[in-house]
Design an enzyme around this catalytic site. Sequence first.
Site, PDB file in Angstrom:
ATOM      1  N   TRP A 200       0.839  -1.198   0.000  1.00  0.00           N
ATOM      2  CA  TRP A 200       0.000   0.000   0.000  1.00  0.00           C
ATOM      3  C   TRP A 200       0.875   1.250   0.000  1.00  0.00           C
ATOM      4  O   TRP A 200       1.835   1.348   0.765  1.00  0.00           O
ATOM      5  CB  TRP A 200      -0.921  -0.015   1.223  1.00  0.00           C
ATOM      6  CG  TRP A 200      -1.746   1.235   1.348  1.00  0.00           C
ATOM      7  CD1 TRP A 200      -2.780   1.626   0.557  1.00  0.00           C
ATOM      8  CD2 TRP A 200      -1.577   2.272   2.327  1.00  0.00           C
ATOM      9  NE1 TRP A 200      -3.280   2.852   0.969  1.00  0.00           N
ATOM     10  CE2 TRP A 200      -2.556   3.263   2.050  1.00  0.00           C
ATOM     11  CE3 TRP A 200      -0.706   2.466   3.390  1.00  0.00           C
ATOM     12  CZ2 TRP A 200      -2.680   4.421   2.823  1.00  0.00           C
ATOM     13  CZ3 TRP A 200      -0.822   3.616   4.151  1.00  0.00           C
ATOM     14  CH2 TRP A 200      -1.810   4.572   3.866  1.00  0.00           C
ATOM     15  N   LYS A 477     -16.288   7.028  -7.949  1.00  0.00           N
ATOM     16  CA  LYS A 477     -15.060   6.391  -7.480  1.00  0.00           C
ATOM     17  C   LYS A 477     -15.461   5.197  -6.615  1.00  0.00           C
ATOM     18  O   LYS A 477     -16.046   5.362  -5.541  1.00  0.00           O
ATOM     19  CB  LYS A 477     -14.221   7.382  -6.672  1.00  0.00           C
ATOM     20  CG  LYS A 477     -12.913   6.797  -6.129  1.00  0.00           C
ATOM     21  CD  LYS A 477     -12.131   7.854  -5.359  1.00  0.00           C
ATOM     22  CE  LYS A 477     -10.844   7.290  -4.773  1.00  0.00           C
ATOM     23  NZ  LYS A 477     -10.098   8.313  -4.010  1.00  0.00           N
ATOM     24  N   ASP A 479     -14.468   2.251  -4.351  1.00  0.00           N
ATOM     25  CA  ASP A 479     -13.328   1.888  -3.499  1.00  0.00           C
ATOM     26  C   ASP A 479     -13.523   0.508  -2.889  1.00  0.00           C
ATOM     27  O   ASP A 479     -14.637  -0.032  -2.828  1.00  0.00           O
ATOM     28  CB  ASP A 479     -13.161   2.936  -2.398  1.00  0.00           C
ATOM     29  CG  ASP A 479     -11.713   3.099  -1.960  1.00  0.00           C
ATOM     30  OD1 ASP A 479     -10.880   2.224  -2.270  1.00  0.00           O
ATOM     31  OD2 ASP A 479     -11.408   4.111  -1.299  1.00  0.00           O
ATOM     32  N   MET A 480     -12.421  -0.083  -2.400  1.00  0.00           N
ATOM     33  CA  MET A 480     -12.441  -1.376  -1.710  1.00  0.00           C
ATOM     34  C   MET A 480     -11.199  -1.413  -0.817  1.00  0.00           C
ATOM     35  O   MET A 480     -10.083  -1.481  -1.299  1.00  0.00           O
ATOM     36  CB  MET A 480     -12.420  -2.525  -2.734  1.00  0.00           C
ATOM     37  CG  MET A 480     -12.700  -3.896  -2.149  1.00  0.00           C
ATOM     38  SD  MET A 480     -11.266  -4.697  -1.412  1.00  0.00           S
ATOM     39  CE  MET A 480     -10.378  -5.239  -2.860  1.00  0.00           C
ATOM     40  N   CYS A 527     -10.898   1.771  -7.403  1.00  0.00           N
ATOM     41  CA  CYS A 527      -9.924   2.101  -6.365  1.00  0.00           C
ATOM     42  C   CYS A 527      -9.929   0.974  -5.340  1.00  0.00           C
ATOM     43  O   CYS A 527     -10.974   0.384  -5.062  1.00  0.00           O
ATOM     44  CB  CYS A 527     -10.291   3.431  -5.696  1.00  0.00           C
ATOM     45  SG  CYS A 527      -9.206   3.900  -4.320  1.00  0.00           S
ATOM     46  N   ASP A 549      -2.758   5.560  -3.278  1.00  0.00           N
ATOM     47  CA  ASP A 549      -3.089   6.539  -2.248  1.00  0.00           C
ATOM     48  C   ASP A 549      -1.908   7.448  -1.932  1.00  0.00           C
ATOM     49  O   ASP A 549      -2.073   8.456  -1.237  1.00  0.00           O
ATOM     50  CB  ASP A 549      -3.532   5.829  -0.965  1.00  0.00           C
ATOM     51  CG  ASP A 549      -5.005   5.431  -0.997  1.00  0.00           C
ATOM     52  OD1 ASP A 549      -5.720   5.875  -1.911  1.00  0.00           O
ATOM     53  OD2 ASP A 549      -5.431   4.671  -0.103  1.00  0.00           O
TER      54      ASP A 549
END
Length: 737
Positions: A200, A477, A479-480, A527, A549
């Site tokens: 990440w 967007k 996200d997960m 995302c 990110d």
Amino acid sequence: MTIHFQESEQRFHLQSKDTSYMIQLVHGYPAHVYWGPKLSEDGNLTDILMFQERCSFSPNPVPEDKSISLDTLPQEYPQYGTSDFRHPAYQVQLEDGSRITELTYRSHRIVNGKPALEGLPAIYTENEDEAQTLELELFDAYSGLTVILSYTVFEYFDAMTRSVRFVNEGKQALRLNRALSASVDFFDSDYDCLYLSGTWTRERHVQRKPLSPGAVRVESRRGSSSHQMNPFMALLRPAADEDQGEVFGFSLVYSGNFAAEAEVDQFGMTRVSMGINPFDFGWLLEPGESFQTPEAVMVYSSEGLGGMSRTYHRLYRTRLCRGAHRDKERPILVNNWEATYFDFNADKIEAIAKDAAELGIELFVLDDGWFGKRDSDTSSLGDWTVDRNKLPDGLEDLAARVKSHGMEFGLWVEPEMVSPDSDLYRRHPDWCLHVPHRRRTEARNQLILDLSREDVRTYLFEALSGIFSTVPVSYVKWDMNRNMTEIGSAELAAARQTETAHRYMLGLYELMDKLVTRFPHILFESCSGGGGRFDPGMLYYMPQTWTSDDTDAVERLKIQYGTSMVYPVSSMGAHVSAVPNHQVGRITPLTTRGDVAMSGNFGYELDLTKLPAEEKDIIKQQVALYKENRRLIQNGDLYRLKSPFSGNETAWMLVSEDRREAMVFYFQVLGVPNGPLRRLRLKGLQTELDYRVSGFEDRYRGDRLMQIGLPIPPLDGDYKSVWFKLTAVNEWRQEVE
């Protein structure tokens, strides 16, 4: 683009744009013969395979021919248990507990075009003349298992897709324990292996290492393609670089657990395999049922890594991405996440939107915190109703206020998740992935909804459709923010629990397909904590992905460079954020942040209302520059010039299809005292054309720019950048006359 079958030789010859791929039936076993530059069909293509009897440790399945052993034969879809000791492409368990099957050729068919894969994303064609497909049918008489190997070659790309369909034609159930999409046996091991790794905020860093006896394995066991490894691998000759040398690329169109492996055997051959990760995978096939694997996209390049990348870029941009936004210019946006996090109201959002509109920004995206009682990441996922404390007049009013400033309105959602502190979880605690009587591991205070369940998918489709139908949303967007633990489904029988992770992906793809079909005007961006699910499977539904990110300009050089190995610029979300950077604390110039972000789908992630006038002027100039060159940047051919993994400099350029325009970006990480004079050698230009270069009075011929280079002005200080616009003009003499 043709597929020939030479019956006397039992040989299939698949020819794409400039590439050949050959398969030969050896005693009914499909053997791999060749993959590389295009060969003439009327040339001498006999006796390419070589055979030699080995010692008793390589058994002989054909008694009359001791030179045949599956342990040494280069194969197209190797099997387990019948004398091949290398990693198999598939493995089946029968009801009697045995794990032996033996597939041999039964039939084949050659069709124009490319059949779709049921329930899975895949490369497509817009007409049948673009591709041709070979379906090679193999059969195991004892079990009744039929396996169909599918190969598609393309008219305009040096690429081939491969996938596999299993059909149980027997009378008893079978269990698939391994079902890969592709396997290729190379005749030697004189290769380097290249793949993309990270974590990440540090995704897709380029790794390259020489092959040696044993295996290089790249995989995810996290329930998604992951930040840690990307579903991509390439073999390249040791001398190959950006511009020359042979490269063989493998990319999997899938978003879940995957495995890619390069195994060097005892005789120096290399087996590359790719597909769904066999770890914790099993699939029950009742009589009459079938199973379809995801698709592997294989690219050959004789022009190094750059040639491979540009093939993937063009193919994925035009024949994987779909819908109204595929060929449209993507909007410049501002997102409020790093500006406000959860602390905002309608007035604050409108203030940012108003300033953005004055700077020429086109889209405002409302991020996390607008729904339920979402004042932190501890609650409300799954409750897709507006938070009236923050937005008392609802999303409709906020969208109208944003649009009144001439901007479009976008929205963040995280549909795959549920918070234990939510009305949805209190109503349906069995709707998440879980195992009975085991604790439910949380990450970011959330659990994962079980998308293998139809009732869960129905709820999400109706909840999201209700928002998208009533609020003028033009961008979403998606996200997960966590990976899978306690992988189990309350809906599945005990014998099918190992199907959960793949059924989740099939459910996710079904949900996405229904939404993008119902709302074709919405631009969806994928995302997963940034780039945790940056893969071809997601691009089929959502043509761009939030790259990471980490918005620090210096870190983004490596992230975006590595991502470009496979994925086009048009797929990369890239934003300018505030300094000190929220991830690493670094302070970089606004111009450098802008130049890095302009090398993708451009946007901002900061509070515009807090910026001084001089910075707003810079942003206004950046926005105008990007608009002027947006089509070139998003659709141009990418040439990587200097690698951030090799030194203090990074450079890349984007070139129009007719090679008459180009944008060049150059970055210096650390200042160099009394540094050398620098020239940057360009690529992809027309050698015979003169180019006008921004910032220079002289014009430069294309061959000079590529062989001698473009002078780089001195850049004083750390974290500096410069860009150049190239525009072709008539040859100098013609213009003087």
